[in-house]
Design a protein around this motif. Structure first.
Motif, PDB file in Angstrom:
ATOM      1  N   ALA A 281       0.853  -1.183   0.000  1.00  0.00           N
ATOM      2  CA  ALA A 281       0.000   0.000   0.000  1.00  0.00           C
ATOM      3  C   ALA A 281       0.890   1.234   0.000  1.00  0.00           C
ATOM      4  CB  ALA A 281      -0.918   0.009   1.217  1.00  0.00           C
ATOM      5  N   TYR A 282       0.424   2.290  -0.641  1.00  0.00           N
ATOM      6  CA  TYR A 282       1.210   3.517  -0.741  1.00  0.00           C
ATOM      7  C   TYR A 282       0.373   4.692  -0.262  1.00  0.00           C
ATOM      8  CZ  TYR A 282      -1.514   4.090  -5.034  1.00  0.00           C
ATOM      9  OH  TYR A 282      -2.541   4.203  -5.935  1.00  0.00           O
ATOM     10  N   ASP A 283       1.012   5.829  -0.158  1.00  0.00           N
ATOM     11  CA  ASP A 283       0.337   7.043   0.285  1.00  0.00           C
ATOM     12  C   ASP A 283      -0.220   7.769  -0.937  1.00  0.00           C
ATOM     13  OD1 ASP A 283      -0.508   9.415   1.323  1.00  0.00           O
ATOM     14  OD2 ASP A 283       1.465  10.122   1.943  1.00  0.00           O
ATOM     15  N   ALA A 284      -1.532   7.754  -1.091  1.00  0.00           N
ATOM     16  CA  ALA A 284      -2.166   8.355  -2.271  1.00  0.00           C
ATOM     17  C   ALA A 284      -2.014   9.865  -2.310  1.00  0.00           C
ATOM     18  CB  ALA A 284      -3.654   7.993  -2.295  1.00  0.00           C
ATOM     19  N   HIS A 285      -1.663  10.496  -1.190  1.00  0.00           N
ATOM     20  CA  HIS A 285      -1.515  11.950  -1.150  1.00  0.00           C
ATOM     21  C   HIS A 285      -0.119  12.423  -1.542  1.00  0.00           C
ATOM     22  CE1 HIS A 285      -5.098  12.609   1.847  1.00  0.00           C
ATOM     23  NE2 HIS A 285      -5.480  12.285   0.627  1.00  0.00           N
ATOM     24  N   HIS A 286       0.816  11.467  -1.685  1.00  0.00           N
ATOM     25  CA  HIS A 286       2.191  11.859  -1.935  1.00  0.00           C
ATOM     26  C   HIS A 286       2.765  11.113  -3.149  1.00  0.00           C
ATOM     27  CE1 HIS A 286       1.603  13.156   2.247  1.00  0.00           C
ATOM     28  NE2 HIS A 286       2.501  14.079   1.964  1.00  0.00           N
ATOM     29  N   HIS A 287       2.023  11.142  -4.230  1.00  0.00           N
ATOM     30  CA  HIS A 287       2.501  10.633  -5.522  1.00  0.00           C
ATOM     31  C   HIS A 287       2.962   9.184  -5.448  1.00  0.00           C
ATOM     32  CE1 HIS A 287       2.261  14.782  -6.829  1.00  0.00           C
ATOM     33  NE2 HIS A 287       3.032  15.138  -5.821  1.00  0.00           N
ATOM     34  N   ARG A 288       2.230   8.385  -4.711  1.00  0.00           N
ATOM     35  CA  ARG A 288       2.475   6.945  -4.639  1.00  0.00           C
ATOM     36  C   ARG A 288       3.855   6.611  -4.072  1.00  0.00           C
ATOM     37  NH1 ARG A 288      -0.633   3.686  -9.388  1.00  0.00           N
ATOM     38  NH2 ARG A 288      -2.646   4.663  -9.115  1.00  0.00           N
ATOM     39  N   GLU A 289       4.356   7.454  -3.212  1.00  0.00           N
ATOM     40  CA  GLU A 289       5.617   7.168  -2.549  1.00  0.00           C
ATOM     41  C   GLU A 289       5.355   6.477  -1.206  1.00  0.00           C
ATOM     42  OE1 GLU A 289       7.687  10.821  -2.301  1.00  0.00           O
ATOM     43  OE2 GLU A 289       8.044  10.966  -4.454  1.00  0.00           O
ATOM     44  N   ALA A 290       6.451   6.107  -0.536  1.00  0.00           N
ATOM     45  CA  ALA A 290       6.385   5.516   0.803  1.00  0.00           C
ATOM     46  C   ALA A 290       5.533   4.253   0.840  1.00  0.00           C
ATOM     47  CB  ALA A 290       5.860   6.538   1.811  1.00  0.00           C
ATOM     48  N   SER A 291       5.830   3.336  -0.080  1.00  0.00           N
ATOM     49  CA  SER A 291       5.124   2.063  -0.096  1.00  0.00           C
ATOM     50  C   SER A 291       5.434   1.274   1.170  1.00  0.00           C
ATOM     51  CB  SER A 291       5.544   1.259  -1.332  1.00  0.00           C
ATOM     52  OG  SER A 291       4.910   0.014  -1.365  1.00  0.00           O
ATOM     53  N   ARG A 292       4.396   0.594   1.687  1.00  0.00           N
ATOM     54  CA  ARG A 292       4.566  -0.236   2.875  1.00  0.00           C
ATOM     55  C   ARG A 292       3.915  -1.578   2.629  1.00  0.00           C
ATOM     56  NH1 ARG A 292       3.394   1.830   9.107  1.00  0.00           N
ATOM     57  NH2 ARG A 292       4.947   0.466  10.065  1.00  0.00           N
ATOM     58  N   HIS A 293       4.489  -2.635   3.186  1.00  0.00           N
ATOM     59  CA  HIS A 293       3.984  -3.980   2.988  1.00  0.00           C
ATOM     60  C   HIS A 293       3.165  -4.412   4.202  1.00  0.00           C
ATOM     61  CE1 HIS A 293       7.784  -4.605   0.296  1.00  0.00           C
ATOM     62  NE2 HIS A 293       6.929  -3.742  -0.198  1.00  0.00           N
ATOM     63  N   TRP A 294       2.042  -5.076   3.917  1.00  0.00           N
ATOM     64  CA  TRP A 294       1.127  -5.517   4.971  1.00  0.00           C
ATOM     65  C   TRP A 294       0.848  -7.007   4.818  1.00  0.00           C
ATOM     66  CZ3 TRP A 294      -1.400  -2.438   8.724  1.00  0.00           C
ATOM     67  CH2 TRP A 294      -1.098  -1.067   8.653  1.00  0.00           C
ATOM     68  N   LEU A 295       0.717  -7.693   5.949  1.00  0.00           N
ATOM     69  CA  LEU A 295       0.263  -9.075   5.963  1.00  0.00           C
ATOM     70  C   LEU A 295      -1.231  -9.087   6.257  1.00  0.00           C
ATOM     71  CD1 LEU A 295       3.145 -10.802   7.939  1.00  0.00           C
ATOM     72  CD2 LEU A 295       2.807 -10.755   5.465  1.00  0.00           C
ATOM     73  N   LEU A 296      -1.961  -9.948   5.528  1.00  0.00           N
ATOM     74  CA  LEU A 296      -3.413 -10.049   5.648  1.00  0.00           C
ATOM     75  C   LEU A 296      -3.802 -11.503   5.812  1.00  0.00           C
ATOM     76  CD1 LEU A 296      -4.293  -7.858   2.504  1.00  0.00           C
ATOM     77  CD2 LEU A 296      -3.928  -7.028   4.824  1.00  0.00           C
ATOM     78  N   ASP A 297      -4.923 -11.736   6.438  1.00  0.00           N
ATOM     79  CA  ASP A 297      -5.488 -13.079   6.506  1.00  0.00           C
ATOM     80  C   ASP A 297      -6.009 -13.459   5.124  1.00  0.00           C
ATOM     81  OD1 ASP A 297      -6.748 -15.274   8.477  1.00  0.00           O
ATOM     82  OD2 ASP A 297      -8.196 -14.779   6.904  1.00  0.00           O
ATOM     83  N   ALA A 298      -5.636 -14.633   4.624  1.00  0.00           N
ATOM     84  CA  ALA A 298      -5.986 -15.016   3.260  1.00  0.00           C
ATOM     85  C   ALA A 298      -7.463 -15.298   3.069  1.00  0.00           C
ATOM     86  CB  ALA A 298      -5.169 -16.240   2.830  1.00  0.00           C
ATOM     87  N   LEU A 299      -8.187 -15.602   4.128  1.00  0.00           N
ATOM     88  CA  LEU A 299      -9.611 -15.905   4.011  1.00  0.00           C
ATOM     89  C   LEU A 299     -10.473 -14.653   4.078  1.00  0.00           C
ATOM     90  CD1 LEU A 299     -11.854 -18.056   3.856  1.00  0.00           C
ATOM     91  CD2 LEU A 299     -11.790 -18.168   6.364  1.00  0.00           C
ATOM     92  N   THR A 300     -10.121 -13.736   4.971  1.00  0.00           N
ATOM     93  CA  THR A 300     -10.954 -12.554   5.199  1.00  0.00           C
ATOM     94  C   THR A 300     -10.314 -11.261   4.703  1.00  0.00           C
ATOM     95  OG1 THR A 300      -9.998 -12.128   7.386  1.00  0.00           O
ATOM     96  CG2 THR A 300     -11.873 -13.639   7.269  1.00  0.00           C
ATOM     97  N   LEU A 301      -9.012 -11.316   4.344  1.00  0.00           N
ATOM     98  CA  LEU A 301      -8.224 -10.131   4.002  1.00  0.00           C
ATOM     99  C   LEU A 301      -8.134  -9.146   5.169  1.00  0.00           C
ATOM    100  CD1 LEU A 301      -9.267  -9.423   0.283  1.00  0.00           C
ATOM    101  CD2 LEU A 301      -7.417 -10.866   1.173  1.00  0.00           C
ATOM    102  N   ARG A 302      -8.357  -9.634   6.360  1.00  0.00           N
ATOM    103  CA  ARG A 302      -8.218  -8.788   7.549  1.00  0.00           C
ATOM    104  C   ARG A 302      -6.751  -8.453   7.766  1.00  0.00           C
ATOM    105  NH1 ARG A 302      -6.855 -10.131  12.693  1.00  0.00           N
ATOM    106  NH2 ARG A 302      -7.011 -12.360  12.175  1.00  0.00           N
ATOM    107  N   PRO A 303      -6.409  -7.167   7.977  1.00  0.00           N
ATOM    108  CA  PRO A 303      -5.013  -6.800   8.199  1.00  0.00           C
ATOM    109  C   PRO A 303      -4.445  -7.452   9.456  1.00  0.00           C
ATOM    110  CG  PRO A 303      -6.333  -4.852   7.668  1.00  0.00           C
ATOM    111  CD  PRO A 303      -7.294  -5.986   7.907  1.00  0.00           C
ATOM    112  N   LEU A 304      -3.292  -8.097   9.315  1.00  0.00           N
ATOM    113  CA  LEU A 304      -2.594  -8.687  10.447  1.00  0.00           C
ATOM    114  C   LEU A 304      -1.508  -7.760  10.978  1.00  0.00           C
ATOM    115  CD1 LEU A 304      -2.195 -12.327   9.064  1.00  0.00           C
ATOM    116  CD2 LEU A 304      -3.997 -11.430  10.560  1.00  0.00           C
ATOM    117  N   GLY A 305      -1.120  -6.791  10.153  1.00  0.00           N
ATOM    118  CA  GLY A 305      -0.122  -5.824  10.581  1.00  0.00           C
ATOM    119  C   GLY A 305       0.873  -5.521   9.488  1.00  0.00           C
ATOM    120  N   PRO A 306       1.552  -4.365   9.590  1.00  0.00           N
ATOM    121  CA  PRO A 306       2.587  -4.020   8.616  1.00  0.00           C
ATOM    122  C   PRO A 306       3.857  -4.824   8.855  1.00  0.00           C
ATOM    123  CG  PRO A 306       2.487  -2.363  10.325  1.00  0.00           C
ATOM    124  CD  PRO A 306       1.361  -3.325  10.609  1.00  0.00           C
TER     125      PRO A 306
END
Length: 348
Positions: A281-306
């Motif tokens: 995921a990136y910061d939409a307010h800053h020209h798609r900079e500062a990308s960060r990676h997130w882990l999600l639950d594969a069944l629900t796509l619930r965020p598990l944390g960055p």
């Protein structure tokens, strides 16, 4: 991946390989052997497409076949560099034309190739030969199923024209494939193809603005990222029904990061394993900079944390996209632009 690396993803495969392209050669590398410190180069072959650096690349899961999607031909190469077969097609260069000579034509549009999970089929997204129909009034593209041994065309499907590029995701059953196409601001139509041994059937999936990015290791679902500012979707395979969607705002509780940022999904996501997804995921307010990676639950796509990478181990900014391997690990490209790092959720 980037910097000349093309990861070869075969869901459910026992090992992982990578094709690295230089201007005049390609090296097929066993990633598992490389990370274990063992000899890892499976094959080195001369590049049959010198001067054109926009080719898509694939290989069979066992490394016994390398396939390149060129501007005018699909090449199937043996591990010793010999050409097994060549399939000539219409030129991806700018505008309909009859090409001549060995030099590449102007233009960056391209098709794609992929080898089925069992190694017996090559799937190719190509332009039809200009002599087949009127290219001005009858603009279309073809999705082919070719016999991997001889290059014989087994099945042909006609799909919507106007692609600037494409990619393909193999299904572990060896008979089905997902094709994602990119048409710039006009969208990104996607398709599921099925070769039943006698006929190729193709159906369009999604709304024309989704990018298929990963097939579940078990084959029962796939992920798509948005063409614009939309949600990450988990689809049922093969009909494409949306099972779950996750808005990027959920990463921060729907309130942003508290410092004026607004998260939006990048174009890359994948299955770390059957239970976990990694997405950027990136910061939409800053020209798609500062990308960060997130882990999600594969069944629900619930965020598990960055993902908290150690300082210096992650290239800053957008573009260092994670590539999930499906075995509990993923890859990123280091700051030097050439070194690959392999991670797991439990690395410290």
């Amino acid at each position: 991946m980037t910097a000349g690396h093309a990861l070869l993803r075969h869901p459910g495969g026992a090992h992982h390989a990578l094709l690295h392209q230089e201007d005049d050669a390609l090296a097929l590398v066993d990633l598992d052997a490389a990370f274990a410190g063992r000899p890892a180069v499976l094959a080195t072959v001369a590049n049959p497409l010198p001067g054109w650096r926009n080719s898509a690349r694939a290989a069979s899961a066992d490394g016994g076949l390398i396939v390149l999607s060129g501007q005018r031909s699909v090449f199937a190469l043996e591990p010793d560099g010999r050409t097994r077969w060549e399939y000539r097609h219409g030129c991806w260069g700018d505008g309909p034309h009859r090409h001549g000579g060995p030099e590449p034509c102007p233009g960056l549009s391209r098709g794609s190739v992929q080898v089925g999970a069992d190694g017996g089929l090559v799937w190719a997204h190509v332009l039809p030969d200009i002599d087949h129909g009127n290219p001005v009034t009858d603009s279309y593209e073809q999705w082919l199923v070719l016999d991997a041994a001889a290059g014989t065309v087994l099945g042909v499907a006609r799909i919507e024209g106007g692609s600037q590029g494409s990619h393909q995701l193999p299904h572990p059953d060896g008979t089905r494939m997902i094709l994602g196409t990119g048409q710039g601001q006009d969208g990104s139509p996607a398709y599921v193809g099925h070769w039943d041994g006698s006929a190729l059937t193709v159906r369009e999936i999604g709304d024309g603005f989704r990018i298929p990015v990963a097939v579940h290791p078990g084959g029962r679902a796939f992920l798509s990222t948005p063409h614009g500012y939309d949600s990450l979707w988990l689809h049922r395979f093969p009909d494409g029904r949306v099972l779950m969607d996750r808005d990027a705002a959920d990463l921060t509780g729907g309130e942003g990061d508290g410092d004026g940022t607004a998260p939006a999904w990048d174009f890359v996501a994948g299955f770390v394993d059957g239970h976990t997804v990694i997405a950027a995921a990136y910061d939409a307010h800053h020209h798609r900079e500062a990308s960060r990676h997130w882990l999600l639950d594969a069944l629900t796509l619930r965020p598990l944390g960055p993902v908290a990478y150690p300082d210096g181990d992650r290239y800053p900014g957008r573009g260092d996209n994670p590539v999930a391997l499906g075995d509990g690990t993923w890859l990123t490209l280091a700051a030097d632009g050439t070194t690959l790092n392999r991670w797991s959720p439990h690395r410290r």
